[in-house]
Design a protein around this motif. Structure first.
Motif, PDB file in Angstrom:
ATOM      1  N   ASP A 130      -2.460  10.247   0.106  1.00  0.00           N
ATOM      2  CA  ASP A 130      -3.100  10.380   1.408  1.00  0.00           C
ATOM      3  C   ASP A 130      -2.066  10.303   2.533  1.00  0.00           C
ATOM      4  OD1 ASP A 130      -5.658  10.643   2.798  1.00  0.00           O
ATOM      5  OD2 ASP A 130      -5.302   8.610   3.529  1.00  0.00           O
ATOM      6  N   ALA A 131      -1.155   9.323   2.434  1.00  0.00           N
ATOM      7  CA  ALA A 131      -0.136   9.149   3.471  1.00  0.00           C
ATOM      8  C   ALA A 131       0.800  10.351   3.536  1.00  0.00           C
ATOM      9  CB  ALA A 131       0.657   7.870   3.217  1.00  0.00           C
ATOM     10  N   LEU A 132       1.164  10.889   2.376  1.00  0.00           N
ATOM     11  CA  LEU A 132       2.014  12.082   2.360  1.00  0.00           C
ATOM     12  C   LEU A 132       1.340  13.236   3.087  1.00  0.00           C
ATOM     13  CD1 LEU A 132       3.294  11.951  -1.338  1.00  0.00           C
ATOM     14  CD2 LEU A 132       4.762  11.818   0.690  1.00  0.00           C
TER      15      LEU A 132
ATOM     16  N   LEU B  38      -4.933   2.865  -6.975  1.00  0.00           N
ATOM     17  CA  LEU B  38      -5.123   2.786  -5.526  1.00  0.00           C
ATOM     18  C   LEU B  38      -3.822   3.101  -4.801  1.00  0.00           C
ATOM     19  CD1 LEU B  38      -6.772   1.957  -3.007  1.00  0.00           C
ATOM     20  CD2 LEU B  38      -6.040  -0.403  -3.457  1.00  0.00           C
ATOM     21  N   LEU B  39      -2.724   2.555  -5.286  1.00  0.00           N
ATOM     22  CA  LEU B  39      -1.431   2.787  -4.646  1.00  0.00           C
ATOM     23  C   LEU B  39      -1.088   4.275  -4.657  1.00  0.00           C
ATOM     24  CD1 LEU B  39       0.800   1.075  -3.340  1.00  0.00           C
ATOM     25  CD2 LEU B  39       1.907   0.952  -5.571  1.00  0.00           C
ATOM     26  N   ARG B  40      -1.352   4.938  -5.777  1.00  0.00           N
ATOM     27  CA  ARG B  40      -1.063   6.370  -5.856  1.00  0.00           C
ATOM     28  C   ARG B  40      -1.965   7.165  -4.918  1.00  0.00           C
ATOM     29  NH1 ARG B  40      -0.729  10.178 -11.328  1.00  0.00           N
ATOM     30  NH2 ARG B  40      -0.124  12.093 -10.231  1.00  0.00           N
ATOM     31  N   ALA B  41      -3.247   6.804  -4.861  1.00  0.00           N
ATOM     32  CA  ALA B  41      -4.164   7.513  -3.966  1.00  0.00           C
ATOM     33  C   ALA B  41      -3.754   7.325  -2.506  1.00  0.00           C
ATOM     34  CB  ALA B  41      -5.592   7.024  -4.193  1.00  0.00           C
TER      35      ALA B  41
ATOM     36  N   GLY C 169       0.807  -1.207   0.000  1.00  0.00           N
ATOM     37  CA  GLY C 169       0.000   0.000   0.000  1.00  0.00           C
ATOM     38  C   GLY C 169       0.840   1.256   0.000  1.00  0.00           C
ATOM     39  N   GLY C 170       0.150   2.392  -0.079  1.00  0.00           N
ATOM     40  CA  GLY C 170       0.845   3.666  -0.168  1.00  0.00           C
ATOM     41  C   GLY C 170       1.658   4.010   1.062  1.00  0.00           C
ATOM     42  N   THR C 171       1.190   3.603   2.245  1.00  0.00           N
ATOM     43  CA  THR C 171       1.972   3.861   3.448  1.00  0.00           C
ATOM     44  C   THR C 171       3.268   3.071   3.429  1.00  0.00           C
ATOM     45  OG1 THR C 171      -0.064   4.281   4.686  1.00  0.00           O
ATOM     46  CG2 THR C 171       1.906   3.863   5.969  1.00  0.00           C
ATOM     47  N   ASP C 172       3.253   1.867   2.833  1.00  0.00           N
ATOM     48  CA  ASP C 172       4.489   1.097   2.682  1.00  0.00           C
ATOM     49  C   ASP C 172       5.495   1.854   1.816  1.00  0.00           C
ATOM     50  OD1 ASP C 172       3.228  -0.938   4.103  1.00  0.00           O
ATOM     51  OD2 ASP C 172       2.582  -1.981   2.284  1.00  0.00           O
ATOM     52  N   VAL C 173       5.014   2.456   0.750  1.00  0.00           N
ATOM     53  CA  VAL C 173       5.898   3.254  -0.106  1.00  0.00           C
ATOM     54  C   VAL C 173       6.514   4.378   0.707  1.00  0.00           C
ATOM     55  CG1 VAL C 173       6.061   4.674  -2.187  1.00  0.00           C
ATOM     56  CG2 VAL C 173       4.497   2.707  -2.136  1.00  0.00           C
ATOM     57  N   LEU C 174       5.702   5.068   1.497  1.00  0.00           N
ATOM     58  CA  LEU C 174       6.196   6.191   2.290  1.00  0.00           C
ATOM     59  C   LEU C 174       7.237   5.729   3.317  1.00  0.00           C
ATOM     60  CD1 LEU C 174       6.087   9.182   2.933  1.00  0.00           C
ATOM     61  CD2 LEU C 174       4.115   8.739   4.411  1.00  0.00           C
ATOM     62  N   LYS C 175       7.029   4.578   3.936  1.00  0.00           N
ATOM     63  CA  LYS C 175       8.007   4.056   4.893  1.00  0.00           C
ATOM     64  C   LYS C 175       9.353   3.792   4.205  1.00  0.00           C
ATOM     65  CE  LYS C 175       4.555   1.904   7.922  1.00  0.00           C
ATOM     66  NZ  LYS C 175       3.972   0.627   8.417  1.00  0.00           N
ATOM     67  N   ALA C 176       9.309   3.216   3.013  1.00  0.00           N
ATOM     68  CA  ALA C 176      10.556   2.955   2.282  1.00  0.00           C
ATOM     69  C   ALA C 176      11.257   4.260   1.916  1.00  0.00           C
ATOM     70  CB  ALA C 176      10.266   2.136   1.027  1.00  0.00           C
ATOM     71  N   LEU C 177      10.500   5.253   1.486  1.00  0.00           N
ATOM     72  CA  LEU C 177      11.092   6.552   1.158  1.00  0.00           C
ATOM     73  C   LEU C 177      11.706   7.192   2.405  1.00  0.00           C
ATOM     74  CD1 LEU C 177       8.338   8.099  -1.171  1.00  0.00           C
ATOM     75  CD2 LEU C 177      10.403   6.856  -1.853  1.00  0.00           C
ATOM     76  N   ALA C 178      11.038   7.069   3.530  1.00  0.00           N
ATOM     77  CA  ALA C 178      11.555   7.659   4.761  1.00  0.00           C
ATOM     78  C   ALA C 178      12.877   7.025   5.183  1.00  0.00           C
ATOM     79  CB  ALA C 178      10.518   7.498   5.883  1.00  0.00           C
TER      80      ALA C 178
END
Length: 370
Positions: free
Chosen positions: A334-336, A327-330, A288-297
């Motif tokens: 949202d997480a950002l 969905l992943l982009r949305a 999911g998108g929060t997973d992407v954000l965790k990896a970026l962080a």
């Protein structure tokens, strides 16, 4: 909708043997489970009072613009999951504005994939047949591929017990379209307690791959070169020293060494080792998108996602993949916004904390943004 919904839809339509081929890992599947658990154990510390009215997911990946810092991971034999296979997935990537990594063992020819996706990267395994390997490199350049991705964590295919118990074989109409017609014949010979795909790869893949070969490959092409399957920071630093443009922190989705470190847990050390000299991607467990954000962080430039794409493909072809990527982009947008990030570059300023460690100066990673 969530990626779990796509997973349930795929499970409802795929034959059991194909489902196990998609979902399974190696050995006891400890690393497969740990990839997901690592994301679940990591938490973000959001910031407030930042203007996130125009949150942006756009990113630069291997020097090229992308709608979000996400690409589709290389996966073999996609016509097992839907008749349109790689063609559908690649068209969905084009619509979503993200890179598509074409598997060397794809069921559509490379040229058919690049015809529908301008952001195609070609994945390579190190082949015993060097003529075929060199030909694939030449074809990638001629077809307009924008990168080569050498998978380096498969000197041999691991024991994937689900496939062995199912005596998994490829159906007659499933071929590796980039290979000669007879090349995958062994992948159709069923034998009890044996994966025919494992037999085929042992015949085709060369386990003698070394750093000298990576240096040779770097000298054969001007395309960006990515090494996929790096977990140790010293390996990442050595790759950067050879002029590799990016590394993918990956344990092959839990399908190679069972007991290997979760990719997410290896990410920060790899990023520190390369010191910005090469891009760092991650795959394994991204849902999911929060997973992407965790990896970026933790320092990643982007992530590659695999199984969710095949879930969408299985359920509804190109439209199913488009829904998964949308969905992943949305979710990422949202997480950002909810974490106080105006765009993806702000993610490296976020603090991350392990769920089983109290929030303290010793347990967080802080970035420079705030």
């Amino acid at each position: 909708m969530t990626s779990a919904d796509a997973r349930r839809a795929a499970a409802s339509v795929l034959p059991q043997g194909v489902w196990d081929f998609l979902e399974g890992g190696s050995g006891s599947e400890a690393t497969l489970a740990a990839n997901r658990a690592a994301f679940d154990d990591l938490f973000l510390v959001p910031r407030v009072l930042a203007d996130v009215s125009g949150t942006r997911t756009a990113a630069t990946v291997l020097g090229a613009p992308a709608a979000m810092p996400v690409g589709i991971a290389p996966m073999a034999y996609q016509r097992l999951f839907h008749p349109d296979g790689e063609s559908a997935a690649a068209q969905a990537a084009e619509t979503a504005g993200v890179p598509y990594v074409a598997g060397m063992l794809s069921t559509y020819a490379l040229e058919e994939i690049t015809a529908v996706c301008s952001r195609t990267w070609l994945q390579l395994y190190w082949l015993r047949d060097r003529v075929l390997l060199t030909d694939l490199i030449d074809r990638a350049e001629a077809a307009g591929c924008t990168a080569l991705v050498l998978t380096v964590d498969v000197p041999r295919m691991a024991r994937r017990l689900r496939d062995m118990r199912n005596a998994f074989t490829l159906p007659p109409d499933i071929v590796a379209a980039n290979f000669p017609a007879t090349a995958t014949r062994s992948a159709r010979r069923g034998e009890a307690n044996t994966s025919a795909v494992m037999v085929h790869t042992s015949e085709a893949f060369d386990p003698t791959l070394t750093w000298n070969d990576v240096a040779w490959l770097r000298g054969q092409t001007e395309l960006p070169l990515v090494l996929k399957g790096v977990l140790h920071p010293e390996d990442a630093a050595r790759a950067a020293g050879l002029g590799v443009d990016a590394v993918v922190v990956s344990n092959h989705g839990g399908r190679q060494l069972d007991g290997a470190v979760p990719a997410l847990n290896a990410l920060a050390a790899v990023c520190a080792a390369v010191e910005g000299s090469t891009e760092v991607f991650l795959d394994g467990g991204v849902r999911g998108g929060t997973d992407v954000l965790k990896a970026l962080a933790l320092g990643a430039t982007a992530v590659l996602t695999g199984r969710p794409v095949l879930w969408g493909l299985s359920a509804d072809g190109q439209r199913g993949v488009e829904r998964v990527l949308s969905l992943l982009r949305a979710e990422l947008e949202d997480a950002l916004a909810l974490s106080g990030c105006a765009d993806v570059s702000w993610a490296k300023g976020l603090t991350v904390v392990s769920g089983n460690v109290p929030l303290s100066s010793a347990s967080v990673r802080r970035g420079p943004r705030w």
